[in-house]
Design an enzyme around this catalytic site. Structure first.
Site, PDB file in Angstrom:
ATOM      1  N   SER A 152       8.057   7.668 -12.822  1.00 51.54           N
ATOM      2  CA  SER A 152       7.963   6.359 -12.176  1.00 51.54           C
ATOM      3  C   SER A 152       8.700   6.434 -10.847  1.00 51.54           C
ATOM      4  CB  SER A 152       8.611   5.307 -13.098  1.00 51.54           C
ATOM      5  OG  SER A 152       8.592   4.028 -12.521  1.00 51.54           O
ATOM      6  N   LYS A 178       3.473   7.136 -11.507  1.00 52.65           N
ATOM      7  CA  LYS A 178       3.436   5.667 -11.408  1.00 52.65           C
ATOM      8  C   LYS A 178       4.215   5.292 -10.162  1.00 52.65           C
ATOM      9  CE  LYS A 178       6.161   2.161 -13.948  1.00 52.65           C
ATOM     10  NZ  LYS A 178       6.495   1.668 -15.312  1.00 52.65           N
ATOM     11  N   LYS A 180       5.728   2.056  -7.826  1.00 52.68           N
ATOM     12  CA  LYS A 180       6.039   0.633  -7.808  1.00 52.68           C
ATOM     13  C   LYS A 180       5.380   0.027  -6.574  1.00 52.68           C
ATOM     14  CE  LYS A 180       8.862   0.322 -11.348  1.00 52.68           C
ATOM     15  NZ  LYS A 180       8.677  -0.626 -12.454  1.00 52.68           N
ATOM     16  N   ASP A 205       2.692  -0.157 -10.672  1.00 53.81           N
ATOM     17  CA  ASP A 205       3.427  -1.175 -11.440  1.00 53.81           C
ATOM     18  C   ASP A 205       3.951  -2.228 -10.468  1.00 53.81           C
ATOM     19  OD1 ASP A 205       4.979  -2.696 -13.148  1.00 53.81           O
ATOM     20  OD2 ASP A 205       6.344  -1.077 -13.727  1.00 53.81           O
ATOM     21  N   GLU A 230      -0.072  -2.002 -13.820  1.00 53.57           N
ATOM     22  CA  GLU A 230       0.902  -2.552 -14.765  1.00 53.57           C
ATOM     23  C   GLU A 230       1.443  -3.890 -14.261  1.00 53.57           C
ATOM     24  OE1 GLU A 230       3.894   0.356 -15.808  1.00 53.57           O
ATOM     25  OE2 GLU A 230       5.239  -1.152 -16.658  1.00 53.57           O
ATOM     26  N   ASP A 255       3.464  -5.226 -19.428  1.00 52.48           N
ATOM     27  CA  ASP A 255       4.838  -4.802 -19.722  1.00 52.48           C
ATOM     28  C   ASP A 255       5.634  -6.085 -20.032  1.00 52.48           C
ATOM     29  OD1 ASP A 255       7.571  -4.179 -19.460  1.00 52.48           O
ATOM     30  OD2 ASP A 255       7.374  -2.975 -17.669  1.00 52.48           O
ATOM     31  N   LYS A 279       8.168  -1.032 -24.466  1.00 47.12           N
ATOM     32  CA  LYS A 279       9.550  -0.577 -24.311  1.00 47.12           C
ATOM     33  C   LYS A 279      10.285  -0.982 -25.572  1.00 47.12           C
ATOM     34  CE  LYS A 279       9.609  -1.157 -19.326  1.00 47.12           C
ATOM     35  NZ  LYS A 279      10.207  -1.808 -18.164  1.00 47.12           N
ATOM     36  N   GLY A 307      10.282   2.408 -20.013  1.00 44.78           N
ATOM     37  CA  GLY A 307      11.734   2.588 -20.020  1.00 44.78           C
ATOM     38  C   GLY A 307      12.475   1.581 -19.172  1.00 44.78           C
TER      39      GLY A 307
HETATM   40  O1  OSB Z   1       8.881  -2.112 -15.033  1.00 38.02           O
HETATM   41  O2  OSB Z   1       8.715  -0.278 -16.050  1.00 38.02           O
HETATM   42  C1  OSB Z   1       9.406  -1.073 -15.390  1.00 38.02           C
HETATM   43  C2  OSB Z   1      12.845   0.505 -14.664  1.00 38.02           C
HETATM   44  C3  OSB Z   1      13.653  -0.616 -14.802  1.00 38.02           C
HETATM   45  C4  OSB Z   1      13.088  -1.826 -15.069  1.00 38.02           C
HETATM   46  C5  OSB Z   1      11.707  -1.969 -15.208  1.00 38.02           C
HETATM   47  C6  OSB Z   1      10.883  -0.854 -15.110  1.00 38.02           C
HETATM   48  C7  OSB Z   1      11.468   0.394 -14.793  1.00 38.02           C
HETATM   49  C8  OSB Z   1      10.689   1.616 -14.577  1.00 38.02           C
HETATM   50  C9  OSB Z   1      11.343   2.953 -14.805  1.00 38.02           C
HETATM   51  O3  OSB Z   1       9.568   1.615 -14.145  1.00 38.02           O
HETATM   52  C10 OSB Z   1      11.214   3.373 -16.200  1.00 38.02           C
HETATM   53  C11 OSB Z   1      12.115   4.496 -16.621  1.00 38.02           C
HETATM   54  O4  OSB Z   1      11.890   5.621 -16.183  1.00 38.02           O
HETATM   55  O5  OSB Z   1      13.020   4.265 -17.487  1.00 38.02           O
HETATM   56 MG    MG Z   2       6.860  -2.057 -15.765  1.00 34.52          MG
END
Ligand code: OSB
Ligand code: MG
Length: 385
Positions: A152, A178, A180, A205, A230, A255, A279, A307
């Protein structure tokens, strides 16, 4: 004879367990790099570790991996500390339990606060695993021996910085990328990535940063062969997600919107998504993770494990969760040392050159915890009896 003795021992532990003591720790390991999403920048990432001890002296560790502020969801590290200290600990201390469902039931009078509950719930999985001498994936019913890992990538200063990081992660073997996105950091970036990497498994995402007013922009994303989008819309809006999904070819993955099995059931029944990111922290632990995953499987909706930038303890439970059969997409299981200077595990899980993690088959957490490191990074500690 020996078989009988073992069986009786297992029944003994299974029927007579009680929690004698809970120790709550706020831990902070320095971050090596910050992580920016549609809701803001994470440059400090304290977490909560929960140590649970039974009257038989069995010890389990869990992690409540909230963010330092309530921007991903309404919880934070400090709300987790408070909710466990003032409400959850007393609801489970000294109460007999046999199964994980008993623990979930004892905690159910406290509404939501799922990240807080996960710290206790996962510690109980470790205890049950040790008591039964079977690995967590085995008692959970996970069948995968190896799981695929995606990376990510947060919001960066420039498109070039993003494509360079993608190149690095691909060369390290990660199975999907992925990125953001947020308004203003979306189509141009996606276009540039697709020019450089036309065939990679790519997803985005948005962390709830769009509304239905952005529908024409979101529809443009259909041109870039994304494996999924996402959480484009609000966390409380499975209705608008259903409207959007009808107009998109790209699958929507939810999510933030999915906190319970009922949320998943409703979202799928009205067509809000075709994929779910589960998660364990967001849904209250491994039991709800399994229930959601199995419901999704019955509806042909694939899932993957997401995560919250967990440290090793939370990561170990995510790996166990990802062994479930319906986890058909690579999970967000970045190596701990991508984000943190250190870990509380001695043998933190490794991603191999093919972008996979081997699922530990050892009873207990499956990895070795360093109590010295936990003590070293503790910034607050509360004993509850
Ligand atoms: O939206 O998936 C998410 C990290 C913190 C809060 C929200 C998200 C995320 C990540 C990273 O996308 C996920 C990870 O590698 O733990
Ligand atoms: Mg997410």
């Amino acid at each position: 004879m020996r078989g009988n003795i073992n069986l009786r021992k297992e029944v003994f532990y299974w029927q007579d367990m009680k929690i004698k003591k809970i120790t709550l720790r706020k831990i902070e390991i320095p971050m090596l790099t910050s992580f920016t999403t549609g809701f803001g920048t994470i440059d400090r990432k304290p977490t909560v570790l929960v140590r649970v001890e039974t009257t038989d002296g069995i010890i389990g560790w869990g992690e409540s991996a909230a963010l330092p502020y309530p921007m991903y969801n309404p919880e934070s590290v400090d709300t987790c500390m408070l909710v466990i200290r003032d409400y959850l600990a007393s609801s489970v201390l000294n109460k007999p339990f046999e199964t994980i469902e008993d623990i979930n039931k004892l905690m159910s009078p406290v509404r939501e606060n799922y990240i807080a509950k996960t710290g206790i719930e996962t510690a109980i999985w470790m205890i049950l695993s040790l008591a039964r001498n079977k690995s967590i994936p085995e008692i959970l019913g996970g069948t995968r021996k190896k799981i695929e890992v995606g990376e990510s990538i947060g919001i960066k200063k420039s498109i070039q910085e993003t494509t360079e990081e993608i190149g690095l992660r691909l060369s390290q073997g990660f199975k999907r990328i992925k990125i953001k996105i947020k308004p203003g950091w979306d189509i141009n970036l996606i276009k540039a990535i697709r020019i450089k990497y036309p065939d990679i498994s790519l997803m985005v995402d948005a962390n709830s940063s769009y509304t239905l007013k952005d529908i024409s922009l979101l529809k443009k994303m259909d041109n870039y062969n994304l494996t999924m989008i996402e959480q484009p819309l609000g966390d409380d809006d499975i209705v608008d997600h259903a409207v959007l999904q009808k107009q998109l070819r790209t699958p929507i993955c939810l999510d933030e919107s999915i906190l319970t099995l009922d949320d998943a059931r409703r979202a799928i029944s009205i067509g809000s998504c075709k994929i779910i990111n589960i998660k364990p922290g967001r849904v209250g632990g491994l039991n709800e993770t399994k229930r959601i995953s199995e419901h999704c499987q019955s509806k042909s909706v694939g899932v993957w494990i997401g995560g919250m930038l967990e440290i090793g303890i939370g990561q170990a439970y995510k790996i166990a969760a990802a062994s479930l059969q319906n986890c058909i997409y690579p999970g967000d299981l970045s190596p701990i040392d991508f984000y943190y200077k250190d870990d509380v595990l001695i043998d933190s899980p490794k991603v191999d050159k093919n972008g996979c993690i081997k699922v530990s088959q050892k009873p207990g957490l499956g990895y070795q915890i360093s109590e010295d490191k936990i003590k070293h990074y503790t910034v607050a500690k509360i004993d509850l009896k």
